[in-house]
Design a protein around this motif. Structure first.
Motif, PDB file in Angstrom:
ATOM      1  N   LYS A 231     168.813 -19.779  11.746  1.00 48.20           N
ATOM      2  CA  LYS A 231     167.620 -19.385  11.004  1.00 48.20           C
ATOM      3  C   LYS A 231     166.436 -20.228  11.462  1.00 48.20           C
ATOM      4  O   LYS A 231     166.593 -21.378  11.855  1.00 48.20           O
ATOM      5  N   ALA A 232     165.264 -19.640  11.363  1.00 48.44           N
ATOM      6  CA  ALA A 232     164.046 -20.359  11.721  1.00 48.44           C
ATOM      7  C   ALA A 232     163.752 -21.428  10.677  1.00 48.44           C
ATOM      8  O   ALA A 232     163.968 -21.226   9.489  1.00 48.44           O
ATOM      9  N   ILE A 233     163.254 -22.581  11.132  1.00 45.90           N
ATOM     10  CA  ILE A 233     162.931 -23.700  10.250  1.00 45.90           C
ATOM     11  C   ILE A 233     161.411 -23.849  10.188  1.00 45.90           C
ATOM     12  O   ILE A 233     160.740 -23.910  11.219  1.00 45.90           O
ATOM     13  N   ASP A 234     160.872 -23.910   8.969  1.00 49.74           N
ATOM     14  CA  ASP A 234     159.441 -24.115   8.781  1.00 49.74           C
ATOM     15  C   ASP A 234     159.106 -25.556   9.154  1.00 49.74           C
ATOM     16  O   ASP A 234     159.690 -26.496   8.598  1.00 49.74           O
ATOM     17  N   PRO A 235     158.166 -25.775  10.092  1.00 54.87           N
ATOM     18  CA  PRO A 235     157.870 -27.143  10.515  1.00 54.87           C
ATOM     19  C   PRO A 235     157.215 -27.993   9.433  1.00 54.87           C
ATOM     20  O   PRO A 235     157.336 -29.211   9.449  1.00 54.87           O
ATOM     21  N   ARG A 236     156.539 -27.371   8.469  1.00 58.05           N
ATOM     22  CA  ARG A 236     155.874 -28.145   7.409  1.00 58.05           C
ATOM     23  C   ARG A 236     156.829 -28.565   6.303  1.00 58.05           C
ATOM     24  O   ARG A 236     156.833 -29.707   5.880  1.00 58.05           O
ATOM     25  N   THR A 237     157.639 -27.616   5.821  1.00 58.47           N
ATOM     26  CA  THR A 237     158.528 -27.922   4.696  1.00 58.47           C
ATOM     27  C   THR A 237     159.934 -28.309   5.128  1.00 58.47           C
ATOM     28  O   THR A 237     160.650 -28.963   4.387  1.00 58.47           O
ATOM     29  N   GLY A 238     160.344 -27.863   6.319  1.00 55.57           N
ATOM     30  CA  GLY A 238     161.688 -28.150   6.795  1.00 55.57           C
ATOM     31  C   GLY A 238     162.746 -27.212   6.232  1.00 55.57           C
ATOM     32  O   GLY A 238     163.934 -27.435   6.418  1.00 55.57           O
TER      33      GLY A 238
ATOM     34  N   LEU B  50     163.994 -30.234  27.182  1.00 55.49           N
ATOM     35  CA  LEU B  50     162.935 -29.288  26.845  1.00 55.49           C
ATOM     36  C   LEU B  50     162.620 -29.255  25.354  1.00 55.49           C
ATOM     37  O   LEU B  50     161.588 -28.729  24.967  1.00 55.49           O
ATOM     38  N   SER B  51     163.482 -29.789  24.499  1.00 54.58           N
ATOM     39  CA  SER B  51     163.314 -29.780  23.041  1.00 54.58           C
ATOM     40  C   SER B  51     163.061 -28.372  22.521  1.00 54.58           C
ATOM     41  O   SER B  51     162.080 -28.112  21.832  1.00 54.58           O
ATOM     42  N   LEU B  52     163.931 -27.444  22.868  1.00 54.11           N
ATOM     43  CA  LEU B  52     163.779 -26.045  22.487  1.00 54.11           C
ATOM     44  C   LEU B  52     164.716 -25.699  21.341  1.00 54.11           C
ATOM     45  O   LEU B  52     165.656 -24.928  21.510  1.00 54.11           O
ATOM     46  N   LYS B  53     164.480 -26.225  20.167  1.00 51.92           N
ATOM     47  CA  LYS B  53     165.322 -25.904  19.018  1.00 51.92           C
ATOM     48  C   LYS B  53     165.082 -24.459  18.617  1.00 51.92           C
ATOM     49  O   LYS B  53     163.939 -24.043  18.439  1.00 51.92           O
ATOM     50  N   GLY B  54     166.153 -23.698  18.490  1.00 46.85           N
ATOM     51  CA  GLY B  54     166.042 -22.301  18.094  1.00 46.85           C
ATOM     52  C   GLY B  54     165.641 -21.368  19.208  1.00 46.85           C
ATOM     53  O   GLY B  54     165.367 -20.203  18.969  1.00 46.85           O
ATOM     54  N   GLN B  55     165.578 -21.853  20.449  1.00 53.98           N
ATOM     55  CA  GLN B  55     165.216 -21.024  21.592  1.00 53.98           C
ATOM     56  C   GLN B  55     166.380 -20.931  22.561  1.00 53.98           C
ATOM     57  O   GLN B  55     167.166 -21.868  22.692  1.00 53.98           O
ATOM     58  N   ARG B  56     166.489 -19.792  23.232  1.00 50.25           N
ATOM     59  CA  ARG B  56     167.523 -19.563  24.232  1.00 50.25           C
ATOM     60  C   ARG B  56     166.833 -19.286  25.563  1.00 50.25           C
ATOM     61  O   ARG B  56     165.981 -18.412  25.653  1.00 50.25           O
TER      62      ARG B  56
ATOM     63  N   HIS C 203     161.623 -18.274  30.958  1.00 49.36           N
ATOM     64  CA  HIS C 203     161.525 -17.258  29.907  1.00 49.36           C
ATOM     65  C   HIS C 203     162.517 -17.596  28.803  1.00 49.36           C
ATOM     66  O   HIS C 203     163.703 -17.760  29.058  1.00 49.36           O
ATOM     67  N   CYS C 204     162.024 -17.677  27.555  1.00 48.30           N
ATOM     68  CA  CYS C 204     162.862 -18.003  26.397  1.00 48.30           C
ATOM     69  C   CYS C 204     162.731 -16.919  25.336  1.00 48.30           C
ATOM     70  O   CYS C 204     161.717 -16.236  25.247  1.00 48.30           O
ATOM     71  N   HIS C 205     163.767 -16.786  24.524  1.00 47.16           N
ATOM     72  CA  HIS C 205     163.757 -15.917  23.355  1.00 47.16           C
ATOM     73  C   HIS C 205     164.360 -16.681  22.196  1.00 47.16           C
ATOM     74  O   HIS C 205     165.112 -17.632  22.379  1.00 47.16           O
ATOM     75  N   ARG C 206     164.052 -16.224  20.984  1.00 46.40           N
ATOM     76  CA  ARG C 206     164.579 -16.892  19.804  1.00 46.40           C
ATOM     77  C   ARG C 206     166.090 -16.732  19.750  1.00 46.40           C
ATOM     78  O   ARG C 206     166.623 -15.657  19.992  1.00 46.40           O
ATOM     79  N   ASP C 207     166.761 -17.811  19.434  1.00 51.56           N
ATOM     80  CA  ASP C 207     168.211 -17.798  19.294  1.00 51.56           C
ATOM     81  C   ASP C 207     168.550 -17.306  17.903  1.00 51.56           C
ATOM     82  O   ASP C 207     168.309 -17.994  16.912  1.00 51.56           O
TER      83      ASP C 207
END
Length: 74
Positions: A40-47, A10-16, A32-36
């Motif tokens: 910490k959340a990763i910005d997709p543009r800057t990383g 599923l490629s659900l990084k940061g999701q539970r 149904h998913c929620h943030r893990d």
């Protein structure tokens, strides 16, 4: 009955994944998913890792899973 879905499918990084439902009348799978909060959340543009100021709900549709159309509630 329990189902184990590897995270690389599923490629659900940061999701539970909280709940998986099978709607027999609609013939689709609802996940149904929620943030893990362990990560910490990763910005997709800057990383870079950052904080979350607001939460947004999204629905991703038409993901084929187990041969059925799937809706992913994030």
């Amino acid at each position: 009955m329990t189902t184990s879905i590897p995270t690389n499918i599923l490629s659900l990084k940061g999701q539970r994944v909280n709940k998986i439902e099978l709607h027999k009348t609609l013939n689709k799978v609802l996940i149904h998913c929620h943030r893990d909060k362990r990560f910490k959340a990763i910005d997709p543009r800057t990383g870079l890792a950052g904080t979350i100021n607001r939460y947004v709900r999204r629905s991703v549709q038409d993901l084929p899973l187990f041969g059925l159309p799937c809706t992913l509630e994030i």
